[in-house]
Design a protein around this motif. Structure first.
Motif, PDB file in Angstrom:
ATOM      1  N   THR A   1       0.791  -1.356   0.337  1.00 28.07           N
ATOM      2  CA  THR A   1      -0.102  -0.075  -0.022  1.00 28.07           C
ATOM      3  C   THR A   1       0.463   1.335  -0.432  1.00 28.07           C
ATOM      4  O   THR A   1       0.022   2.474  -0.480  1.00 28.07           O
ATOM      5  N   GLU A   2       2.165   0.567   0.201  1.00 29.58           N
ATOM      6  CA  GLU A   2       3.193   2.740   0.753  1.00 29.58           C
ATOM      7  C   GLU A   2       4.147   2.481   0.319  1.00 29.58           C
ATOM      8  O   GLU A   2       4.632   3.444  -0.319  1.00 29.58           O
ATOM      9  N   GLY A   3       4.264   1.612  -1.498  1.00 28.41           N
ATOM     10  CA  GLY A   3       5.728   1.146  -2.153  1.00 28.41           C
ATOM     11  C   GLY A   3       4.921   2.523  -2.968  1.00 28.41           C
ATOM     12  O   GLY A   3       3.703   3.441  -3.028  1.00 28.41           O
ATOM     13  N   GLU A   4       5.368   2.546  -4.012  1.00 30.80           N
ATOM     14  CA  GLU A   4       5.540   4.020  -5.151  1.00 30.80           C
ATOM     15  C   GLU A   4       6.126   3.109  -6.428  1.00 30.80           C
ATOM     16  O   GLU A   4       7.523   2.883  -6.205  1.00 30.80           O
ATOM     17  N   THR A   5       5.494   2.900  -7.062  1.00 31.82           N
ATOM     18  CA  THR A   5       5.636   2.858  -8.742  1.00 31.82           C
ATOM     19  C   THR A   5       5.352   1.145  -8.702  1.00 31.82           C
ATOM     20  O   THR A   5       6.447  -0.152  -7.822  1.00 31.82           O
ATOM     21  N   HIS A   6       4.837   0.568  -9.624  1.00 27.24           N
ATOM     22  CA  HIS A   6       4.233  -1.185  -9.909  1.00 27.24           C
ATOM     23  C   HIS A   6       4.154  -1.490  -8.999  1.00 27.24           C
ATOM     24  O   HIS A   6       4.334  -2.517  -8.465  1.00 27.24           O
ATOM     25  N   VAL A   7       3.354  -0.530  -7.992  1.00 29.08           N
ATOM     26  CA  VAL A   7       2.624  -1.290  -6.768  1.00 29.08           C
ATOM     27  C   VAL A   7       1.635  -2.654  -7.492  1.00 29.08           C
ATOM     28  O   VAL A   7       0.285  -1.822  -8.321  1.00 29.08           O
ATOM     29  N   PRO A   8       0.926  -3.432  -7.695  1.00 30.63           N
ATOM     30  CA  PRO A   8      -0.120  -4.074  -7.856  1.00 30.63           C
ATOM     31  C   PRO A   8      -1.246  -4.265  -7.091  1.00 30.63           C
ATOM     32  O   PRO A   8      -1.486  -3.636  -6.227  1.00 30.63           O
ATOM     33  N   TYR A   9      -2.255  -4.614  -8.037  1.00 29.07           N
ATOM     34  CA  TYR A   9      -3.270  -4.462  -7.526  1.00 29.07           C
ATOM     35  C   TYR A   9      -3.344  -6.010  -6.927  1.00 29.07           C
ATOM     36  O   TYR A   9      -3.255  -6.514  -6.881  1.00 29.07           O
ATOM     37  N   THR A  10      -5.147  -6.013  -6.364  1.00 28.56           N
ATOM     38  CA  THR A  10      -5.327  -7.021  -5.094  1.00 28.56           C
ATOM     39  C   THR A  10      -6.340  -7.314  -5.834  1.00 28.56           C
ATOM     40  O   THR A  10      -6.855  -6.823  -6.974  1.00 28.56           O
ATOM     41  N   MET A  11      -6.654  -8.943  -6.077  1.00 23.56           N
ATOM     42  CA  MET A  11      -7.852  -9.308  -5.965  1.00 23.56           C
ATOM     43  C   MET A  11      -9.078  -8.920  -6.569  1.00 23.56           C
ATOM     44  O   MET A  11     -10.018  -8.711  -7.552  1.00 23.56           O
TER      45      MET A  11
ATOM     46  N   VAL B   1       0.118   7.194 -12.080  1.00 24.31           N
ATOM     47  CA  VAL B   1      -0.215   5.530 -12.147  1.00 24.31           C
ATOM     48  C   VAL B   1       0.434   4.343 -11.777  1.00 24.31           C
ATOM     49  O   VAL B   1       2.002   4.586 -12.016  1.00 24.31           O
ATOM     50  N   THR B   2       0.302   3.316 -10.924  1.00 26.75           N
ATOM     51  CA  THR B   2       1.209   2.270 -10.403  1.00 26.75           C
ATOM     52  C   THR B   2       1.603   2.506  -9.066  1.00 26.75           C
ATOM     53  O   THR B   2       2.838   2.108  -8.294  1.00 26.75           O
ATOM     54  N   GLY B   3       1.550   4.437  -8.385  1.00 28.83           N
ATOM     55  CA  GLY B   3       1.871   4.715  -7.293  1.00 28.83           C
ATOM     56  C   GLY B   3       1.100   4.010  -6.072  1.00 28.83           C
ATOM     57  O   GLY B   3       0.222   2.973  -5.895  1.00 28.83           O
ATOM     58  N   GLY B   4       1.796   4.013  -5.385  1.00 33.22           N
ATOM     59  CA  GLY B   4       1.173   3.600  -3.645  1.00 33.22           C
ATOM     60  C   GLY B   4      -0.195   4.541  -3.593  1.00 33.22           C
ATOM     61  O   GLY B   4      -0.431   5.108  -3.731  1.00 33.22           O
TER      62      GLY B   4
ATOM     63  N   GLY C   1      -3.283  11.804  -1.210  1.00 36.53           N
ATOM     64  CA  GLY C   1      -3.158  10.922  -0.724  1.00 36.53           C
ATOM     65  C   GLY C   1      -4.015  11.078   0.900  1.00 36.53           C
ATOM     66  O   GLY C   1      -4.362  12.201   0.904  1.00 36.53           O
ATOM     67  N   GLU C   2      -3.446   9.665   1.386  1.00 38.21           N
ATOM     68  CA  GLU C   2      -4.162  10.066   2.816  1.00 38.21           C
ATOM     69  C   GLU C   2      -3.260  10.863   3.855  1.00 38.21           C
ATOM     70  O   GLU C   2      -2.337  11.138   3.614  1.00 38.21           O
ATOM     71  N   LYS C   3      -3.908  11.213   5.177  1.00 35.37           N
ATOM     72  CA  LYS C   3      -2.971  12.835   6.124  1.00 35.37           C
ATOM     73  C   LYS C   3      -2.033  11.576   6.015  1.00 35.37           C
ATOM     74  O   LYS C   3      -1.335  10.512   6.572  1.00 35.37           O
ATOM     75  N   ASN C   4      -0.574  12.697   5.768  1.00 29.19           N
ATOM     76  CA  ASN C   4       0.597  12.377   6.164  1.00 29.19           C
ATOM     77  C   ASN C   4       1.165  10.832   5.006  1.00 29.19           C
ATOM     78  O   ASN C   4       2.608  10.531   5.435  1.00 29.19           O
ATOM     79  N   THR C   5       0.499  10.754   3.716  1.00 26.26           N
ATOM     80  CA  THR C   5       1.658  10.460   2.983  1.00 26.26           C
ATOM     81  C   THR C   5       1.397  11.258   1.477  1.00 26.26           C
ATOM     82  O   THR C   5       1.678  11.169   0.522  1.00 26.26           O
TER      83      THR C   5
END
Length: 470
Positions: free
Chosen positions: A214-224, A271-274, A292-296
């Motif tokens: 959830t907090e990665g940046e670039t190429h973060v995958p979809y969940t099912m 796109v593909t960001g966190g 994004g959410e607070k502090n992100t």
């Protein structure tokens, strides 16, 4: 063809402090004093303690044995195996940064400005040389389109070296002289229409949260769950064209969409960001972007000013390209500059995609994620001597780059060999040839499902046969 041969012939001839994150990352004891002077080389104080650290690591692993293969790897139903044979999925105790640093050569962190400038000059000269040859010898006629295509590939591939040098500047691995470092990085990235400081910040976030779901940046995958629409597209194509042909068409669409449109889509919309950072934009650091959410927030505080400073360079470069088009014609500018730039952008996406994604490389979240665990989820691959030279080994020494991004690229090969030898159960190297690896990732890495502490890709069928236990 002359341009391609000449360009390649010329080529063959020739995490201590991360300023982009705005905080001091953990450093070995005794390093702070060496960082006080901009002319001193940072060398972590942890030295030759490897045997003790490794013994401790092995003792911890022995005290927590796995019951069997299934317990070690988890539920592998519908999980495919890459050339890694599931190594990244195997549960293990991860070493500390201190232990990993101790296994590396003592000069790993020695940055030499002259050497760095030499590599920057080589990449720049080769890029400009390829363009000059094309300008002089390739007629701007439709009949020569195949020759221009060869030039775009050769020049864009060579120019990727300039991209990598600027990337190293953004990490603080280029020089101890910050002015020289940022000047080189700013000029080279701006020349490639990359907002230097904006990307410096977002890429530092990527390094700080590698393979975080959830907090990665670039190429973060979809969940099912979040990838239902994407999975539905694949199912629709398979229903329309049949299972095999539909899967091939879907895979081809993913390859093109990622390599051709992935980079501008990331810069303009994140796109593909966190997911926690919402919709981001590397040119506009204010609402409606960075929602994004607070502090992100991707560009907090002073980084907003740096984004605007990056924009100044991009606008100036845009002005130069406009002047070029007005004086020599749009197609002249497009053939010599935009064609190679598109290839460079494809290389960038390909590298980042393959460095952190494969069918048996998991993602983590919450307390199951850790910095070093994420770094060891990076994958080194075989790019061969030509690409390694032109691109400064960015794809074949990427694991140690994520362990500590301040390591200069010309020290990374020795550091990689040391890490691979000291931590064979953690270091990931996939020998799969690049075309096959790209196709496997495009078709088999769509969405992840939670399996125990890991999130894994489940686009395979059945249960894979694991390598025999050693």
């Amino acid at each position: 063809m002359f341009v391609v041969k000449a360009s390649l012939a010329a080529a063959l001839a020739c995490s201590v402090v991360d300023p982009a994150l705005g905080f001091m990352a953990p450093m070995p004891a005794g390093s702070a004093a060496r960082l006080s002077s901009p002319h001193r080389v940072h060398t972590p104080a942890v030295r030759r303690a490897a045997p003790v650290g490794l013994s401790s690591l092995r003792a911890t692993a022995a005290a927590n044995p796995t019951v069997g293969t299934e317990d070690a790897y988890g539920d592998l139903t519908n999980v495919q195996l890459s050339g890694l044979n599931g190594l990244a999925l195997k549960e293990k105790v991860f070493p500390s940064k201190k232990e990993v640093f101790a296994a590396m050569p003592e000069n790993t962190w020695d940055r030499d400005t002259k050497i760095s400038l030499m590599y920057a000059a080589i990449s720049t000269a080769l890029t400009l040389g390829a363009g000059a040859l094309a300008w002089m010898f390739i007629p701007l006629k439709l009949a020569f389109l195949p020759v221009w295509a060869l030039y775009w590939y050769a020049a864009g591939t060579i120019a990727t070296g300039c991209w990598v040098v600027a990337h190293e500047c953004g990490h603080g691995a280029f020089s101890n002289n910050k002015f020289i470092q940022d000047a080189v990085g700013y000029v080279l990235h701006t020349a490639l229409l990359v907002p230097y400081f904006s990307w410096q910040r977002s890429h530092a976030v990527h390094h700080s949260k590698t393979n975080h779901l959830t907090e990665g940046e670039t190429h973060v995958p979809y969940t099912m769950e979040t990838g239902k629409k994407t999975l539905a597209k694949k199912a629709f194509m398979q229903k329309l064209f049949g299972q095999k042909l539909g899967a091939v068409i879907y895979g081809a669409v993913r390859v093109v969409s990622h390599l051709v449109f992935g980079w501008p889509a990331y810069l303009l919309a994140g796109v593909t960001g966190g997911p926690v950072r919402g919709v981001t934009n590397h040119f506009i650091p204010v609402k409606p972007f960075s929602t994004g959410e607070k502090n992100t927030e991707l560009f907090p505080g002073v980084w907003k000013k740096k984004v605007w400073l990056s924009d100044v360079g991009i606008l100036a470069m845009g002005g130069l390209l406009a002047a070029w088009a007005m004086n020599f014609g749009f197609w002249h500018m497009a053939a010599l500059y935009l064609g190679p730039l598109a290839v460079t952008n494809c290389w960038l996406v390909l590298y980042t995609w393959l460095q952190h994604t494969d069918v048996d490389v998991p993602h983590y979240e919450g307390e199951n994620w850790g910095f070093l665990k994420g770094a060891f989820m990076s994958i080194d691959r075989p790019y061969g001597p030509i690409f390694d030279f032109l691109h400064h080994r960015i794809g074949s020494t990427h694991v140690v780059h994520h362990i500590d991004c301040t390591i200069p690229h010309y020290r990374a090969r020795a550091a990689t060999d040391a890490v691979a030898k000291a931590f064979p159960e953690h270091y990931l190297y996939d020998p799969t040839p690049l075309p096959q690896a790209t196709w496997r990732v495009a078709t088999g890495c769509i969405a992840v499902e939670k399996r125990g502490p890991k999130w894994v890709f489940v686009q395979g069928e059945g249960t894979p046969k694991l390598p025999a236990a050693s």
